[in-house]
Motif scaffolding. Sequence first.
Motif, short mmCIF file in Angstrom:
data_model
loop_
_atom_site.label_atom_id
_atom_site.label_comp_id
_atom_site.label_asym_id
_atom_site.label_seq_id
_atom_site.Cartn_x
_atom_site.Cartn_y
_atom_site.Cartn_z
N ASP A 64 38.69 3.31 95.74
CA ASP A 64 37.83 2.22 96.20
C ASP A 64 37.03 1.60 95.05
OD1 ASP A 64 38.66 2.41 98.75
OD2 ASP A 64 36.86 3.39 99.54
N GLN A 73 35.60 1.74 101.26
CA GLN A 73 35.58 2.55 102.47
C GLN A 73 35.06 3.96 102.21
OE1 GLN A 73 39.78 2.00 103.63
NE2 GLN A 73 39.03 0.88 105.42
N GLU A 74 34.84 4.27 100.94
CA GLU A 74 34.26 5.56 100.58
C GLU A 74 33.32 5.36 99.39
OE1 GLU A 74 35.55 10.18 99.54
OE2 GLU A 74 37.08 8.60 99.66
N GLN A 75 32.09 5.78 99.59
CA GLN A 75 31.09 5.68 98.53
C GLN A 75 30.38 7.01 98.38
OE1 GLN A 75 28.47 2.24 98.54
NE2 GLN A 75 29.91 1.08 99.82
N GLY A 101 31.01 6.09 110.43
CA GLY A 101 31.69 6.95 109.48
C GLY A 101 30.98 8.28 109.37
N THR A 102 31.25 8.98 108.29
CA THR A 102 30.67 10.30 108.07
C THR A 102 29.87 10.31 106.78
OG1 THR A 102 32.65 11.08 106.91
CG2 THR A 102 32.54 11.46 109.30
N ARG A 160 29.06 12.10 99.73
CA ARG A 160 30.20 11.23 99.99
C ARG A 160 30.01 10.60 101.38
NH1 ARG A 160 34.51 16.26 100.27
NH2 ARG A 160 33.97 17.03 102.36
N ARG A 162 32.13 8.18 104.08
CA ARG A 162 33.45 7.66 104.39
C ARG A 162 33.40 6.82 105.65
NH1 ARG A 162 36.66 13.37 103.29
NH2 ARG A 162 36.76 13.19 101.01
N GLU A 164 34.64 5.05 109.03
CA GLU A 164 35.50 5.44 110.15
C GLU A 164 36.67 4.47 110.25
OE1 GLU A 164 34.63 4.67 114.69
OE2 GLU A 164 33.48 6.38 114.00
N ARG A 165 37.84 5.02 110.54
CA ARG A 165 38.99 4.16 110.71
C ARG A 165 38.83 3.30 111.96
NH1 ARG A 165 44.22 8.04 109.38
NH2 ARG A 165 43.70 8.46 107.18
#
Length: 503
Positions: A64, A73-75, A101-102, A160, A162, A164-165
């Motif tokens: 990303d 989509q991920e930081q 997300g998580t 982290r 992430r 969610e799809r």
Amino acid sequence: MRGLLASSIGVTCAAALALPLTLPASGARAATSGVPSAAGPAGPAAEAIPGTTQSLPLAPLGSDRSLGPTGAQEQGLARRDVRPFSLVGVVWNDPDVDLHGTVQVRTRAVGTTTWSGWQSVETHNHEHAADPGTPERGSGAVRGSTAPLWVGASDGVEIRVRAERPAPTNRTDPARPDTDPARPDTDTARPDTDTALPDTGTGTALPHADTATAPSPTGLLPEGLRLELVDPGDEPPPQGATQVLDAPRTSVVSAESAAASAVNADLAPLDAAAIPELTKRQTEDDLIAARGGPEAVGKARPYVGPRPRIITRKGWGANEKLREKNFAYTKTVKVAFVHHSASGNHYRCSQAGSVLRSIYRYHVKSGGWRDLGYNFAVDKCGNIYEGRAGGVAKPVLGAHTLGFNSNSTGIAVIGSYSTVNPPKAAVKAIARLTAWKLGLYGGNPRGTTYLKSGGGNLHKKGRKVRLRVISGHRDGFRTECPGRRLYQKLGTARSTSARLQGR
């Protein structure tokens, strides 16, 4: 005490509301700490008051990185050394955007080389907020935020986040999260009459009237993600602050509520760390005096529980320079909403003050709120704490249940109770606190009442909603809070609270 109280009968509503409290030197909102450099400890130099907040912008991770923060989509952040902290959370720019997300963090305990495993941070904190259209919500300073997570004294962190799809297009709305599968959750309209439902001794919710609003798009993370690291500052609060009568900025308290709020106006010396408990008879006598004496109320004694011991803001070390200077009040207290802080259970009761100072700082400095969101807090040992400033007997307007902060009070049990049973001492403390607080305003802990929704994902704005007088947060908003295990204990709290009132 009662002599002093009786002499105050007949004063104006505004005078009754002017409780002595510690007045901060400035009402200005403190700014979020500066951006740290990648090398070395994060954040600015330590503040002159106890406690600090380190604010670190998150960056795209892995593949990303080329997308930039708005498309990632991920930081997160790789392992790094930071100044000591005890509580973590994540904030972002827009308070009306949810983080789908998580969020996971791991930390290193101070003085060790040992890193924890990955710990999850509750992402849905949107429902703990001031109501839409209120000055607090419209201040321009409020941010989106996760729940805070207490990790204990640490000086290393990795995080982290992430996204969610996106859900399949044919997916239907799920039932409210964290409901008990053994208990069907109906979604029928509420009855129009205010008929109390039988109390089964469980935490069963009333049926819901409205479906959830459409969720915000998933698959992308909110803009402006930042990791907040909070050090509660375990030094004692500043001494010598001027004690004055501080008139509220907003006062819409009815005459009846003003009389209830006048109860125990001389609660304790101004520098007391705790408000002492009273017997039931003493509490009843004070309430009768506030309502005009025996001649005004007749022979019937009020249904009110004995006032419990309450640790004041001074007692848990609240720094009054953080919050806004003035207070805001609503008309009355008709409902007590029970919450859990979702901050984890890994604290000792002797650390509860530190946890509260951290949450308070996180709400104000990181989230942009005017004060701590909850009106009261309860630790797992059953100790009760004063929350948002303005007077424990008064109808202080909180920011705990989005859409239903008016005419209610919010009680947060410190901890996470979705999969862990709440301690009996905490449930009993909820009962003792609600028996007293609701009793001041004529509330029956076993009963139901109506509140008008200020807007949310479960009840449309302007809708008159029937709620239990002691409700869980999820009864007013589609959320896991106060956790399934605590929610199931609310029937016990209602029964005990009503018994303490003499019902």
